[in-house]
Design a protein around this motif. Structure first.
Motif, PDB file in Angstrom:
ATOM      1  N   PRO A   7       0.836  -1.205   0.000  1.00  0.00           N
ATOM      2  CA  PRO A   7       0.000   0.000   0.000  1.00  0.00           C
ATOM      3  C   PRO A   7       0.869   1.253   0.000  1.00  0.00           C
ATOM      4  N   LEU A   8       0.636   2.140  -0.947  1.00  0.00           N
ATOM      5  CA  LEU A   8       1.456   3.348  -1.086  1.00  0.00           C
ATOM      6  C   LEU A   8       0.622   4.631  -1.142  1.00  0.00           C
ATOM      7  N   MET A   9      -0.701   4.487  -1.291  1.00  0.00           N
ATOM      8  CA  MET A   9      -1.541   5.641  -1.578  1.00  0.00           C
ATOM      9  C   MET A   9      -1.549   6.652  -0.426  1.00  0.00           C
ATOM     10  N   ASN A  10      -1.662   6.172   0.815  1.00  0.00           N
ATOM     11  CA  ASN A  10      -1.739   7.106   1.941  1.00  0.00           C
ATOM     12  C   ASN A  10      -0.469   7.929   2.084  1.00  0.00           C
ATOM     13  N   ALA A  11       0.689   7.308   1.882  1.00  0.00           N
ATOM     14  CA  ALA A  11       1.951   8.033   2.008  1.00  0.00           C
ATOM     15  C   ALA A  11       2.033   9.157   0.983  1.00  0.00           C
ATOM     16  N   ASN A  12       1.572   8.883  -0.248  1.00  0.00           N
ATOM     17  CA  ASN A  12       1.620   9.907  -1.284  1.00  0.00           C
ATOM     18  C   ASN A  12       0.624  11.024  -1.019  1.00  0.00           C
ATOM     19  N   HIS A  13      -0.580  10.676  -0.593  1.00  0.00           N
ATOM     20  CA  HIS A  13      -1.558  11.719  -0.261  1.00  0.00           C
ATOM     21  C   HIS A  13      -1.113  12.522   0.957  1.00  0.00           C
ATOM     22  N   ALA A  14      -0.326  11.889   1.827  1.00  0.00           N
ATOM     23  CA  ALA A  14       0.226  12.631   2.969  1.00  0.00           C
ATOM     24  C   ALA A  14       1.166  13.730   2.489  1.00  0.00           C
ATOM     25  N   MET A  15       1.903  13.481   1.419  1.00  0.00           N
ATOM     26  CA  MET A  15       2.799  14.505   0.888  1.00  0.00           C
ATOM     27  C   MET A  15       2.017  15.700   0.346  1.00  0.00           C
ATOM     28  N   PHE A  16       0.828  15.421  -0.223  1.00  0.00           N
ATOM     29  CA  PHE A  16      -0.052  16.524  -0.614  1.00  0.00           C
ATOM     30  C   PHE A  16      -0.403  17.364   0.604  1.00  0.00           C
ATOM     31  N   SER A  17      -0.763  16.694   1.705  1.00  0.00           N
ATOM     32  CA  SER A  17      -1.198  17.413   2.901  1.00  0.00           C
ATOM     33  C   SER A  17      -0.064  18.232   3.505  1.00  0.00           C
ATOM     34  N   VAL A  18       1.150  17.669   3.534  1.00  0.00           N
ATOM     35  CA  VAL A  18       2.303  18.416   4.046  1.00  0.00           C
ATOM     36  C   VAL A  18       2.529  19.666   3.203  1.00  0.00           C
ATOM     37  N   MET A  40      -3.994  16.327   8.390  1.00  0.00           N
ATOM     38  CA  MET A  40      -4.238  15.359   7.324  1.00  0.00           C
ATOM     39  C   MET A  40      -2.950  14.632   6.963  1.00  0.00           C
ATOM     40  N   ALA A  41      -1.835  15.355   7.006  1.00  0.00           N
ATOM     41  CA  ALA A  41      -0.552  14.703   6.753  1.00  0.00           C
ATOM     42  C   ALA A  41      -0.255  13.651   7.819  1.00  0.00           C
ATOM     43  N   ILE A  42      -0.479  14.018   9.083  1.00  0.00           N
ATOM     44  CA  ILE A  42      -0.261  13.064  10.177  1.00  0.00           C
ATOM     45  C   ILE A  42      -1.178  11.855  10.001  1.00  0.00           C
ATOM     46  N   GLY A  43      -2.449  12.125   9.691  1.00  0.00           N
ATOM     47  CA  GLY A  43      -3.401  11.039   9.503  1.00  0.00           C
ATOM     48  C   GLY A  43      -3.014  10.116   8.366  1.00  0.00           C
ATOM     49  N   ARG A  44      -2.525  10.693   7.269  1.00  0.00           N
ATOM     50  CA  ARG A  44      -2.178   9.863   6.116  1.00  0.00           C
ATOM     51  C   ARG A  44      -0.879   9.096   6.338  1.00  0.00           C
ATOM     52  N   PHE A  45       0.088   9.718   6.998  1.00  0.00           N
ATOM     53  CA  PHE A  45       1.297   8.960   7.329  1.00  0.00           C
ATOM     54  C   PHE A  45       0.949   7.809   8.279  1.00  0.00           C
ATOM     55  N   SER A  46       0.076   8.076   9.242  1.00  0.00           N
ATOM     56  CA  SER A  46      -0.365   7.005  10.137  1.00  0.00           C
ATOM     57  C   SER A  46      -1.198   5.984   9.373  1.00  0.00           C
ATOM     58  N   GLY A  47      -2.018   6.476   8.455  1.00  0.00           N
ATOM     59  CA  GLY A  47      -2.851   5.588   7.655  1.00  0.00           C
ATOM     60  C   GLY A  47      -2.043   4.636   6.810  1.00  0.00           C
ATOM     61  N   GLN A  48      -0.826   5.048   6.427  1.00  0.00           N
ATOM     62  CA  GLN A  48       0.054   4.148   5.686  1.00  0.00           C
ATOM     63  C   GLN A  48       0.324   2.884   6.503  1.00  0.00           C
ATOM     64  N   ALA A  49       0.601   3.052   7.788  1.00  0.00           N
ATOM     65  CA  ALA A  49       0.840   1.891   8.653  1.00  0.00           C
ATOM     66  C   ALA A  49      -0.450   1.145   8.956  1.00  0.00           C
ATOM     67  N   VAL A  50      -1.534   1.909   9.185  1.00  0.00           N
ATOM     68  CA  VAL A  50      -2.814   1.276   9.514  1.00  0.00           C
ATOM     69  C   VAL A  50      -3.311   0.423   8.350  1.00  0.00           C
ATOM     70  N   ALA A  51      -3.135   0.907   7.113  1.00  0.00           N
ATOM     71  CA  ALA A  51      -3.621   0.182   5.940  1.00  0.00           C
ATOM     72  C   ALA A  51      -2.931  -1.156   5.761  1.00  0.00           C
ATOM     73  N   GLU A  52      -1.733  -1.287   6.324  1.00  0.00           N
ATOM     74  CA  GLU A  52      -1.017  -2.554   6.219  1.00  0.00           C
ATOM     75  C   GLU A  52      -1.515  -3.573   7.229  1.00  0.00           C
ATOM     76  N   ARG A  53      -2.240  -3.132   8.241  1.00  0.00           N
ATOM     77  CA  ARG A  53      -2.629  -4.024   9.336  1.00  0.00           C
ATOM     78  C   ARG A  53      -4.132  -4.257   9.438  1.00  0.00           C
ATOM     79  N   PHE A  54      -4.938  -3.356   8.904  1.00  0.00           N
ATOM     80  CA  PHE A  54      -6.387  -3.477   9.043  1.00  0.00           C
ATOM     81  C   PHE A  54      -7.052  -3.373   7.675  1.00  0.00           C
ATOM     82  N   LYS A  55      -8.251  -3.894   7.576  1.00  0.00           N
ATOM     83  CA  LYS A  55      -8.995  -3.808   6.329  1.00  0.00           C
ATOM     84  C   LYS A  55      -9.375  -2.359   6.048  1.00  0.00           C
TER      85      LYS A  55
END
Length: 377
Positions: free
Chosen positions: A130-141, A247-262
């Motif tokens: 999963p890479l989408m959250n990390a990239n969208h986090a860069m938008f937010s930053v 939103m950046a914090i959420g998306r960077f965290s979401g990168q890890a969350v997406a790997e562990r939860f549906k």
């Protein structure tokens, strides 16, 4: 996978997310200045922003064809045109010319947005990560950085046009990073699956909720803080900046969350959290409490859009990936068509507090959509 590793795998499209974020953060923080420059009421300003929405929606339909024609240079062309387009809105004093300029911005922004999301989806399939959250986090930053820069420039009395031009120079410096070889995927021999209209509509609706909410806060948070709560220019700019940072914090965290939860479960929790944030912002007695509300909203809504787009690419056949992402994005970005009008009308009739309570209700509508995706897929 760590966020750093995710960005190493996708740093080229991540640069495109940075470019778009810088410009939209700059615009959000300059909204009070541009609105005053146009002499527009809330309702009229919301209507004028339809220009960007129409451009965005048009671009979504054109993007798959442009992607095929431009190939590896699609992101470069999109970014260059976007930088050129942003030179004009900040200079306009005539409402119709402003709407036309925003239409041009929307067209360029939409083209780049679809292409960069398609590149990320291709990388996700290639690396099975999963890479989408990390990239969208860069938008937010980048969005937060753009808004914070404008907080300084507004206090210094600098008008919008030279600031947009400065971000254009940043775009030119990043252009070499944006050339990416395209993965061409043909339909598998004997493929007999039907066209996945249902999943595209569901994912697109989830993205629509997220992007309508984001667009509303981006465009109106500064006005809420300055007009409803009596904040100054720098305090107003902190509204969209707070949204971008959280939103950046959420998306960077979401990168890890997406790997562990549906993904669908993440959407459910995020929708509830962001709705709480919208209520806090709506009822805030001071700018500080409004920042808290926008921050909570940003943490929640941050992952909804990226997950919706990722699901659209993941739940269809590989040869339909770019088209599915494009159509889901069409639905999602129509939020930029609906949000300005709805927010302008609600604000004109009932005030910004009621309008932000409407955002909370909108965010809650993502819950049944996510449950439908979970049940069907």
């Amino acid at each position: 996978m760590s966020v750093v590793n995710a960005l190493k795998l996708s740093y080229r499209p991540a640069a495109a997310f940075v470019i778009i974020g810088l410009f939209w953060g700059c615009f959000a923080a300059y909204v009070p200045v541009i609105k005053a420059q146009l002499g527009a009421s809330d309702a009229l300003f919301g209507t004028l922003l339809l220009g960007s929405a129409l451009g965005l929606v048009s671009a979504m339909w054109l993007a798959p064809r442009a992607d095929r024609i431009l190939g590896s240079r699609a992101m470069q062309v999109g970014a260059f045109v976007l930088a050129f387009a942003w030179l004009w809105p900040g200079q306009m004093t005539a409402p119709l010319l402003f709407a036309a300029a925003m239409g041009f911005v929307g067209l360029a922004s939409g083209l780049l947005d679809v292409v960069m999301n398609a590149r990320v989806s291709e990388l996700e399939a290639r690396h099975a990560k999963p890479l989408m959250n990390a990239n969208h986090a860069m938008f937010s930053v980048a969005y937060a950085v753009g808004a914070l820069v404008v907080g300084v420039t507004r206090e210094a009395g600098i008008p919008p046009a030279p600031v947009f031009a400065g971000f254009g120079l940043v775009t030119l410096a990043l252009l070499p990073l944006l050339r990416v070889d395209v993965t061409v995927v043909e339909a598998e021999e004997g493929y007999s699956g039907g066209y996945p209209s249902g999943i595209i509509l569901l994912c697109g609706a989830i993205v629509l909720v997220a992007f309508m909410s984001e667009a509303t806060v981006e465009a109106w948070s500064a006005l809420h803080i300055e007009r409803t709560l009596g904040g100054g220019a720098a305090e107003g700019a902190l509204g969209p900046a707070m949204l971008g940072l959280t939103m950046a914090i959420g998306r960077f965290s979401g990168q890890a969350v997406a790997e562990r939860f549906k993904e669908v479960n993440v959407v459910l929790i995020a929708a509830l959290l962001s709705a709480v944030g919208a209520v806090i912002a709506a009822l805030a007695p001071s700018p500080a409490v409004a920042y808290l509300g926008f921050g909570i909203l940003g943490l929640g809504v941050s992952v909804i859009g990226p997950i919706g787009i990722a699901l659209a690419g993941k739940l269809v056949a590989p040869h339909l990936r770019t088209e599915a992402i494009s159509k889901a994005a069409v639905i999602g970005f129509s939020g930029f068509f609906l949000a300005p009008v709805a927010m302008g009308v609600l604000s004109e009739a009932f005030g910004l507090r009621v309008a932000f309570l409407g955002v909370a209700a909108l965010l809650l509508s993502a819950v049944p959509l996510a449950l439908t995706v979970k049940r069907r897929h």
